[in-house]
Design a protein around this motif. Structure first.
Motif: not given
Length: 464
Positions: A398-420
């Motif tokens: 949904y976001a108009q722009s996205m900081d990928f490095n911010y998402l990558y540096n979050l905890s492993n709680n988003n790892t499976i979603l990132l892989n998808e």
């Protein structure tokens, strides 16, 4: 029965946590804690508030199993202190619960055994217990042990077969660190099984009511002057906030492209100032309506102006929330932007409770009690949300722009979603490699988890 339960709990504590990371074990510990507290405080568990606090504590423990995060661990710890402190005195305020819970956890055993009270002196006078002969116990344990070890050493020299048998005895199976952890568990459970109160803090809290009382310093001439000052001050502040809201509406309805380009600087500089203004607004109202002015018969105009100012400040909260939501729309979700929304919820509760304080003649303790309770509820509720997952999902979709490095540096709680997200083919090569590397490390961690460290993602992984 009590000592057996504490001993079993201590062994389970070490089994759960020795050389283990956080996962299923913290939820199991939460269940064990509630069970130990129930054994010794069954009458308190008939109290509805005790049941609610117990449920909140168990929910925070279960939350850590689904998504282990710093917020969920903090919420579990706060809920732990809240429940224990509540059992020490069920009628005390939540901040006193925290104090009693913390004190009980750290020093409950020492308090019960070494605190000298008048009642203990009376009991000692009526019932004289025989003194413990520590010297005798030392003799029957240390002396036989020393003599036995001495004769073993002598017999080893005199018989090679006996020496070989003694050398075959291996105590390597004894893990002294595990035993030490069990001892820590026993100390912890021995502290909390019978929660204690911190005096005189608990007594003062129980005696302090929520309602304001007219004092002997009631003086109509002085109150008239205070009322005039309050009317002038709050009238000017009402006019100022109306002017600000008009200009804010003009800004919010300006050109979208221009607003998108300046949102970052405007929001960062503006929201902090507006948050500060709401805090100061509440403090001013608390000062104006701190005492006898509440009982001054001619304060109706002042109260109406105060209600108006509170409502205008709530409109200011809505304005900030709209700006923050637009900021999220353009630049994505982050913890700081979520934190602004949480603060705005707390600020709204603070404003509404301030209005109720003025209209119902409540004191500042009422505000403190209501708002600390609200903060606890929001902490527990927010800890149940997997924020890393939702931040990642929103920013990708949904976001108009996205900081990928911010998402990558979050905890492993988003790892499976990132892989998808790799299937979308919208990421560059470097981003894809980072995701694969993070995913592989996380999968390895999950597959090497012991049963105490199991998380919900372990079961998701098994079904893939």
């Amino acid at each position: 029965m009590k000592k057996l339960a504490l001993f079993i709990a201590a062994l389970l504590f070490s089994t759960f946590f020795y050389d283990q990371s956080i996962g299923l074990n913290l939820f199991l510990f939460s269940i064990l804690t509630v069970a130990i507290l129930f054994i010794n405080n069954q009458t308190h568990f008939k109290n509805r508030k005790t049941q609610i606090y117990s449920a909140a504590y168990l929910i925070t423990g279960l939350t850590i199993f689904f998504h282990s995060s710093t917020l969920s661990v903090i919420a579990n710890l706060v809920a732990f202190f809240t429940l224990i402190g509540h059992l020490s005195e069920t009628k005390s305020s939540i901040y006193i619960n925290w104090l009693n819970g913390l004190y009980t956890t750290i020093a409950g055993l020492f308090h019960r055994n070494f605190a000298i009270t008048e009642s203990k002196h009376i009991e000692k006078e009526n019932v004289q217990k025989p003194p413990i002969d520590y010297l005798h116990w030392a003799k029957i344990t240390i002396i036989p042990a020393v003599i036995l070890i001495t004769f073993i050493a002598l017999y080893k020299e005199g018989n090679p077969v006996f020496s070989n048998i003694i050398e075959q005895i291996d105590f390597g199976f004894i893990n002294f660190q595990w035993i030490l952890m069990a001892g820590l568990g026993y100390y912890l459970f021995h502290n909390i099984y019978a929660p204690i109160e911190v005096e005189p803090a608990t007594e003062i809290d129980l005696k302090t009511e929520n309602s304001l009382q007219k004092t002997n310093a009631f003086s109509i001439p002085k109150l008239k002057q205070e009322n005039q000052l309050g009317v002038i001050l709050i009238s000017l502040l009402n006019a100022l906030i109306v002017l600000y809201l008009i200009t804010d509406v003009a800004f919010l309805t300006s050109d979208l492209d221009l607003r998108a380009s300046v949102f970052s600087a405007q929001v960062h500089s503006g929201i902090n100032a507006l948050i500060g203004s709401i805090v100061i607004a509440i403090m001013i109202l608390l000062y104006v309506f701190r005492g006898n002015l509440n009982f001054y018969e001619q304060n109706i105009t002042l109260k109406r102006l105060a209600y108006t100012w509170i409502i205008l400040n709530i409109l200011l909260v809505i304005s900030i929330a709209f700006k923050n939501s637009q900021y999220i729309y353009y630049f994505g979700l982050t913890y700081k932007r979520i934190g602004v929304l949480v603060y705005l919820i707390l600020a709204t509760i603070g404003l509404v409770s301030t209005l109720l304080k003025i209209s119902s003649l409540k004191n500042n303790w009422y505000l403190f009690r209501v708002n600390t309770q609200a903060a606890f509820i929001i902490l527990v509720a927010s800890s149940t949300v997997n924020w890393d997952y939702h931040i990642t999902n929103y920013n990708f979709n949904y976001a108009q722009s996205m900081d990928f490095n911010y998402l990558y540096n979050l905890s492993n709680n988003n790892t499976i979603l990132l892989n998808e997200q790799l299937a979308s083919k919208t990421l560059d090569y470097n981003s894809e490699q980072k995701i694969k590397d993070k995913y592989n490390k996380y999968v390895y961690q999950l597959r090497t988890n012991n049963w105490q460290e199991l998380q919900y993602d372990n079961f998701k992984l098994n079904y893939k």
